[in-house]
Design an enzyme around this catalytic site. Sequence first.
Site, mmCIF file in Angstrom:
data_model
loop_
_atom_site.group_PDB
_atom_site.id
_atom_site.type_symbol
_atom_site.label_atom_id
_atom_site.label_comp_id
_atom_site.label_asym_id
_atom_site.label_seq_id
_atom_site.Cartn_x
_atom_site.Cartn_y
_atom_site.Cartn_z
ATOM 1 C CG ASP A 76 2.251 2.143 7.603
ATOM 2 O OD1 ASP A 76 1.992 3.340 7.245
ATOM 3 O OD2 ASP A 76 1.870 1.229 7.160
ATOM 4 C CG HIS A 134 5.447 -0.629 10.009
ATOM 5 N ND1 HIS A 134 4.135 -0.762 10.777
ATOM 6 C CD2 HIS A 134 5.111 -1.204 9.020
ATOM 7 C CE1 HIS A 134 3.017 -1.104 9.739
ATOM 8 N NE2 HIS A 134 3.884 -1.455 8.739
ATOM 9 C CG ASP A 170 -0.422 -0.038 2.727
ATOM 10 O OD1 ASP A 170 0.849 -0.772 2.651
ATOM 11 O OD2 ASP A 170 -0.920 0.395 3.585
#
Length: 388
Positions: free
Chosen positions: A265, A195, A74
């Site tokens: 992230d 992450h 993503d």
Amino acid sequence: MQRLPIHSSSIGVTFLGTASAMPSSTRNHSALALRLGSDVWLFDCGEATQHQIQKSTVKMGKIEKIFITHTHGDHIFGLLPVLAGCLNGAGGTAEGVDDPRTQVNLDEPPLEIYGPLGTRAYIRNGLKFTHTLFGRPFVVHELRFLSDPDTRDYTELPLHAAELPSGRNIPQIDGVWADVYKDEVVSVSAAPIMHSVPCVGYVVTEGPVPGKIDAKKYLPDIKRNKAPMSVMRTLQEGKSVELADGTVLQGPPRRNGRKITILGDTYDPSPVAPLAQDTDLLIHEATNAHLPNVDPHTKETDTYETVQDRAISRGHSTPQMAGLFAKRIGAKRLVLNHFSSRYPGDDHVEPSSKLIMDAIANLAAAEYGDLVLCARDLMTVEVTLPTS
């Protein structure tokens, strides 16, 4: 390439995609564009970023650099299409027909790509097996974590015809990657952030800019000596000017430029904190939130604690976690990003969506101590120089 000073204009961030994992009808996959004067740098390139650029005010031909935070799909699935759009990409020609893209002028300034280990292999393999040719060169620099190999690229494929061999493997020193890019106007440093996979937080820092000048302070001496008003430009740069009668005027001291921190992230961005201290703008993910009585999808069994634990287990943050980090580093502004697909991105037109996004912003603001903005696709945030 020499960059023009940007202190006379604002720096702008355009959010091209603000979704996490799954896109929705109102949020595209992760990508944002940072405008520095006339140049554009992209941070992450989720699926359909090229379409989002076409819907925005961002100009494809102005993109000079692309920074990838991590190689989850993503955040990277849209990279090859964006490169094709920027570099005059095509799939070749029929046999017997010449295509100038088979002979790229490698002396042209390349489009630069920065990312963790695997970025180079992803690009090289994707271009090889889609038979993609480029009309301009590119180069890939990888930020190597301490556990990464020094030289191996995770691919045995040779360089793409348009890929420069000057791509660096940048080692981590004292826990950070300092000045992975630097020119006379702006620099980029980075640090690993926590992450579920290797992930990077980037800090873009503008160099010192001219101080605020009080013309009335200098005008009497300038007029008395009949000096040209052009000396004000010299003073504005913080330099000194000696007038005909021996008077020396000293321009105002230069002041710090702007700082923008763009995180990938993360459930804990602590390693980037020293680089990000006093940042003018912090862009921090807020994937999951507990919104009882606001979000109709809230589970009866959920609490703030269970939602936070679930977010952390997947490598993500809640709004409260983002607010706490913003307060910790003294961020002047906080913009939340990277939302679960359950949180709509049409809050500017849909009242029920606005209730949800306002609730998310309020959770972060309660910890941060100031107003918080939730990003939506195609939103632009300007970062102007402070007035003092």
